[in-house]
Design an enzyme around this catalytic site. Structure first.
Site, short mmCIF file in Angstrom:
data_model
loop_
_atom_site.label_atom_id
_atom_site.label_comp_id
_atom_site.label_asym_id
_atom_site.label_seq_id
_atom_site.Cartn_x
_atom_site.Cartn_y
_atom_site.Cartn_z
N ASP A 110 -32.58 -19.69 7.34
CA ASP A 110 -31.40 -19.71 8.21
C ASP A 110 -31.84 -19.72 9.67
O ASP A 110 -31.39 -20.53 10.47
CB ASP A 110 -30.54 -18.48 7.92
CG ASP A 110 -29.27 -18.44 8.76
OD1 ASP A 110 -28.63 -19.51 8.89
OD2 ASP A 110 -28.93 -17.37 9.28
N TYR A 143 -29.46 -12.53 1.11
CA TYR A 143 -28.05 -12.91 1.17
C TYR A 143 -27.27 -12.41 -0.05
O TYR A 143 -26.06 -12.24 0.01
CB TYR A 143 -27.91 -14.44 1.24
CG TYR A 143 -27.89 -14.99 2.64
CD1 TYR A 143 -28.94 -14.74 3.52
CD2 TYR A 143 -26.84 -15.78 3.08
CE1 TYR A 143 -28.92 -15.26 4.80
CE2 TYR A 143 -26.82 -16.30 4.37
CZ TYR A 143 -27.86 -16.05 5.22
OH TYR A 143 -27.84 -16.56 6.49
N ASP A 153 -42.96 -15.45 11.32
CA ASP A 153 -42.88 -15.27 12.78
C ASP A 153 -43.81 -16.25 13.49
O ASP A 153 -43.43 -16.88 14.48
CB ASP A 153 -43.17 -13.80 13.17
CG ASP A 153 -44.49 -13.27 12.61
OD1 ASP A 153 -45.05 -13.90 11.68
OD2 ASP A 153 -44.97 -12.24 13.13
#
Ligand code: IPM
Ligand code: MG
Length: 368
Positions: free
Chosen positions: A249, A142, A225
């Protein structure tokens, strides 16, 4: 002693209407529980852009730095989609997170019994679910440099950088271990150490902090994942999950939806302690500004109300009153009071945003 200060930033879309219900609840705690706050209100996101030409003015930023806690509604909306990236509503929120150094973002995903049928997963998989995602919030992709859209030869290239220092990883790991000790005493750390060097470092540092400072907490590691898959397969295997900014997020939206509605979930973003011992803190619902239903009295104020409950717990040491507010919400849901987002069958009549607020206040009254 002065009353603790609370800066309220309702923002855009449904932000102002859900925040209006929280104001009623703040007033209730003042009148009935003697918890009086110095409340001030200011602009963030598109609402700030409309007035100041920026999504967060320097004056508001300074106020946020001074406040004992900040409570934010939501930012963004289609009206602002075409704005330059640097003044998009989301930049206001990101500036608050970065300049207040709110590195630890707590996103609980809790399933209320009354809503257990509401999830897209089978009831036995989510009934009683209570997990906490701790998302690193001030670093990673970010904020990493270099970033931008550049020209290389005859085409453009978009670049963002995933970057973590040891100290950034260590401090968010500590906050996850501390939380775990007060809950189920288990932490699962998620990264992609199989493909990313930043993930290798993440795994090593989390393990070191654990071995040196929190050997009593059960620690496991998982590729992010796989973590996403496990979250929908059997979420109750988790207690606290700690992960980076981007994985956090994504995984927190996934965890949120396990519980049935994004309209239910609060969050806390915490930084280092201030001089008065309270952490720098910003509380906000996980949901966005929902422009499609803004201004119609349809929004569910519960996520924002529960964000205030988190403020009572994490900023103001009022765990009992936080419990009281959370129980009031549970009671209202058990009684079948539902905003439109919680409707299951055609023909049911939803309550409005303000009726939901009133119902919570009635349940608070009954708790005295
Ligand atoms: C969130 C949101 C924000 C983020 C946006 C609004 C900038 O998705 O808080 O999860 O990406 O962090
Ligand atoms: Mg998000």
């Amino acid at each position: 002693m002065a009353n603790p200060s609370l800066l309220i930033l309702p923002g855009d879309g449904i932000g102002p209407e859900v925040m209006a219900e929280v104001r009623k609840i703040i007033d209730w705690f003042g009148a009935k529980r003697g918890l009086v706050f110095d409340v001030s209100e200011d602009l963030v996101g598109g609402a700030a852009y409309d007035v100041h030409g920026v999504p967060l003015s320097d004056e508001t930023m300074a106020k946020a730095q001074e406040a004992d806690a900040v409570l934010l509604g939501a930012v963004g909306g289609p009206k602002y989609d075409k704005l330059d990236f640097s003044v998009k509503p989301e930049r206001g929120l990101l500036r608050l997170r970065k300049e207040m150094d709110l590195f630890s973002n707590l996103r609980p995903a809790q399933c209320f019994d009354a809503l257990a049928d509401f999830s897209s997963l089978k009831k036995d998989i989510i009934a009683g679910l209570d997990i906490m995602i701790v998302r690193e919030l001030t670093s990673g992709v970010y904020f990493g440099e270099p970033r931008g859209i550049f020209t290389e030869g005859n085409e453009r290239v978009g670049i963002n950088t995933q970057r973590y220092t040891e100290s950034e990883i260590a401090r968010v790991a500590r906050s996850a271990f501390e939380l775990a000790r007060r809950r189920g005493n288990k932490v699962c750390s998620m990264e992609k150490a199989n493909v990313m060097e930043s993930g290798i470092l993440w795994r090593e540092v989390v393990q070191e902090v654990h071995d040196k400072e929190y050997p009593d907490v059960e620690l496991s590691h998982m590729y992010a994942d796989n973590g996403a898959m496990q979250l929908v397969r059997w979420p109750k295997q988790f207690d606290v999950i700690v992960t980076d900014n981007l994985f956090g997020d994504v995984l927190s939206d996934c965890a949120a939806m396990l519980t049935g509605s994004l309209g239910m979930l609060p969050s806390a973003s915490l930084g280092a302690p201030m001089a008065n011992g309270r952490p720098k803190a910003l509380y906000e619902p996980v949901h966005g500004s929902a422009p499609d239903i803004a201004g119609q009295g349809k929004a569910n104020p519960i996520a924002c109300v529960l964000s205030f409950a988190m403020a009572l717990r994490y900023s103001f040491d009022q765990g009992n009153d936080a419990d009281r507010l959370e129980k009031a919400v549970e009671k209202v849901l058990a009684d079948g009071v539902r905003t439109a987002d919680l409707m299951q069958n055609a023909g049911e009549t939803p309550v409005s945003t303000s009726q939901m607020g009133d119902a919570i206040i009635a349940a608070l009254d009954a708790s005295l």
